[in-house]
Design a protein around this motif. Sequence first.
Motif, PDB file in Angstrom:
ATOM      1  N   GLN A  31       1.204   6.137  12.251  1.00 54.48           N
ATOM      2  CA  GLN A  31      -0.027   5.650  11.631  1.00 54.48           C
ATOM      3  C   GLN A  31      -0.431   4.274  12.164  1.00 54.48           C
ATOM      4  N   ILE A  32       0.560   3.410  12.355  1.00 56.31           N
ATOM      5  CA  ILE A  32       0.248   2.023  12.677  1.00 56.31           C
ATOM      6  C   ILE A  32       0.189   1.760  14.182  1.00 56.31           C
ATOM      7  N   ALA A  33       0.625   2.700  14.974  1.00 56.64           N
ATOM      8  CA  ALA A  33       0.678   2.505  16.428  1.00 56.64           C
ATOM      9  C   ALA A  33      -0.656   2.075  17.033  1.00 56.64           C
ATOM     10  N   PRO A  34      -1.809   2.558  16.568  1.00 57.55           N
ATOM     11  CA  PRO A  34      -3.067   2.145  17.172  1.00 57.55           C
ATOM     12  C   PRO A  34      -3.411   0.665  16.957  1.00 57.55           C
ATOM     13  N   TYR A  35      -2.666  -0.030  16.093  1.00 53.80           N
ATOM     14  CA  TYR A  35      -3.038  -1.396  15.726  1.00 53.80           C
ATOM     15  C   TYR A  35      -2.211  -2.482  16.424  1.00 53.80           C
ATOM     16  N   GLY A  36      -1.357  -2.085  17.350  1.00 52.94           N
ATOM     17  CA  GLY A  36      -0.635  -3.081  18.111  1.00 52.94           C
ATOM     18  C   GLY A  36       0.718  -2.557  18.571  1.00 52.94           C
ATOM     19  N   ALA A  37       1.293  -3.255  19.560  1.00 47.72           N
ATOM     20  CA  ALA A  37       2.629  -2.914  20.011  1.00 47.72           C
ATOM     21  C   ALA A  37       3.615  -3.183  18.894  1.00 47.72           C
ATOM     22  N   VAL A  73       0.833  -1.200   0.000  1.00 49.23           N
ATOM     23  CA  VAL A  73       0.000   0.000   0.000  1.00 49.23           C
ATOM     24  C   VAL A  73       0.870   1.253   0.000  1.00 49.23           C
ATOM     25  N   THR A  74       0.286   2.355  -0.446  1.00 51.47           N
ATOM     26  CA  THR A  74       1.039   3.612  -0.446  1.00 51.47           C
ATOM     27  C   THR A  74       1.419   3.973   0.986  1.00 51.47           C
ATOM     28  N   THR A  75       2.633   4.466   1.146  1.00 55.33           N
ATOM     29  CA  THR A  75       3.162   4.754   2.477  1.00 55.33           C
ATOM     30  C   THR A  75       2.244   5.680   3.267  1.00 55.33           C
ATOM     31  N   ALA A  76       1.727   6.686   2.606  1.00 54.15           N
ATOM     32  CA  ALA A  76       0.901   7.673   3.302  1.00 54.15           C
ATOM     33  C   ALA A  76      -0.397   7.088   3.832  1.00 54.15           C
ATOM     34  N   HIS A  77      -0.811   5.936   3.304  1.00 58.50           N
ATOM     35  CA  HIS A  77      -2.086   5.344   3.703  1.00 58.50           C
ATOM     36  C   HIS A  77      -1.904   3.970   4.352  1.00 58.50           C
ATOM     37  N   THR A  78      -0.771   3.752   4.997  1.00 54.15           N
ATOM     38  CA  THR A  78      -0.528   2.469   5.653  1.00 54.15           C
ATOM     39  C   THR A  78      -1.519   2.246   6.790  1.00 54.15           C
ATOM     40  N   GLY A  79      -1.657   3.232   7.649  1.00 55.76           N
ATOM     41  CA  GLY A  79      -2.616   3.111   8.745  1.00 55.76           C
ATOM     42  C   GLY A  79      -4.046   3.021   8.240  1.00 55.76           C
ATOM     43  N   ASP A  80      -4.370   3.823   7.226  1.00 55.14           N
ATOM     44  CA  ASP A  80      -5.712   3.767   6.650  1.00 55.14           C
ATOM     45  C   ASP A  80      -6.009   2.378   6.087  1.00 55.14           C
TER      46      ASP A  80
END
Length: 438
Positions: A429-435, A320-327
């Motif tokens: 971006q990804i911090a909310p999805y796990g340690a 996925v595009t870097t800017a939308h990894t968390g999305d």
Amino acid sequence: MSERPTAGAPAAFRLPERTDLTLGNGLRATFVEYGAVPKAFVRVALRAGAMNEPENASGLAVLASRYLKEGAGDLDSGELAARIARCGGRLDTHADDDDSTLDVQVLSESTPEALRLLGEVVTRPRLPEAELERLRAELLRELAVASTQPDVLALERFHAALYGDHPYARVLPAREHVEALGIEDVRGFVAGELGAARAHVYVAGRFDVAAAEQALREAFEGLGAGPEPLIAPPSPRSERAIHLVDRPGAEQSTIRLGLPAPDPSHEDYLPLTVVDTLLGGAFMSRITLNLREDKGYTYSPRSTLAVHYRDACWMHASDVTTAHTGDSLHEIFAEIERLRAEPPPAEELEGVQRYMAGGMLVRNATPAGLLGQLGFLDFHELGASYAEQYVDRVYAVTPQQVRDLAAAYLRPEEMTIAIVGDASVIREQIAPYGAITT
């Protein structure tokens, strides 16, 4: 405006009649007359791969499989290749986690000769020491390239998290292991692991069965029995954590996420493949439509049930595009939760079922595809009924069952996540999805 024609009922699938036999040394063989093209596909499947490598010898199975092309009996590598070419084919060898295979497709009348040549390769491989440096260097070059690929790096972290110290945790051999491999390691692996008790010869296509059987017996009766297949299933584990590999400047983030799942011997495996296909396993699946068509975050997201003997895992993969990894993580998990919460519309499920039924028929339309099916059935000890009831069982899955299976097996709170990307951009971006571990 004319109405779109409705799809007809899928054709019933029946495995062609097969002739099975077992030699005195334990080697099994299966002959299937199939198709109209005057060719035969021959496979020698040997139940030995990376699972059978000694400690600190990763890469040995791959090196040994490639060495099998380097001559047999009285034939050097060039003479062996020329003899197989005169049969109308070429020899391909391959090794993976669980097995090693030798494949050749030949003209029908050359089937007995192909079996005799493959018998020479397996029973009397030359394994010349002079070729060691070249073959090892080729493997090391491939490893050097593969180890820079983000999809390989993500898969390595994902497998390592799931499988720990089991051989399935290794995606690539260790460079230092390959560098240390010697000719005696190769010879020891071939002599000790590639025995008749682990061998199954398949022939499918148009050929003379009686002549093929005679050639098989003559060619393979000299192969030593060797040990029985090594049975050592893993005990995979998964927990919600993010395994991050930093790739500064990356324009994409490579994501692999999933968890252990039922293997093909489990009654829920086949229905779960329907769930997977609807969710992410086909071009028109929900995650693909969301991430690719709606959001434009990625070109080709996908998911699969990856299997070994008595082991499987469900895995989603996307770049996925870097800017939308968390999305992207948000949308993937949202689609999983949506399927866990409510049954899919009957029309959507029916489209998936038609796709899977048609794919089953297409995959088995060639001798090579049929041998893949037979190998899958034999390896997982499923029996012919698995294939012959496949279409009916796929169509028997209900929308409520899809929801129930998704709720039972696709548990987001336990999913391992591996990501290769630019940590400076995606960490927040990804911090909310796990340690996050690095």
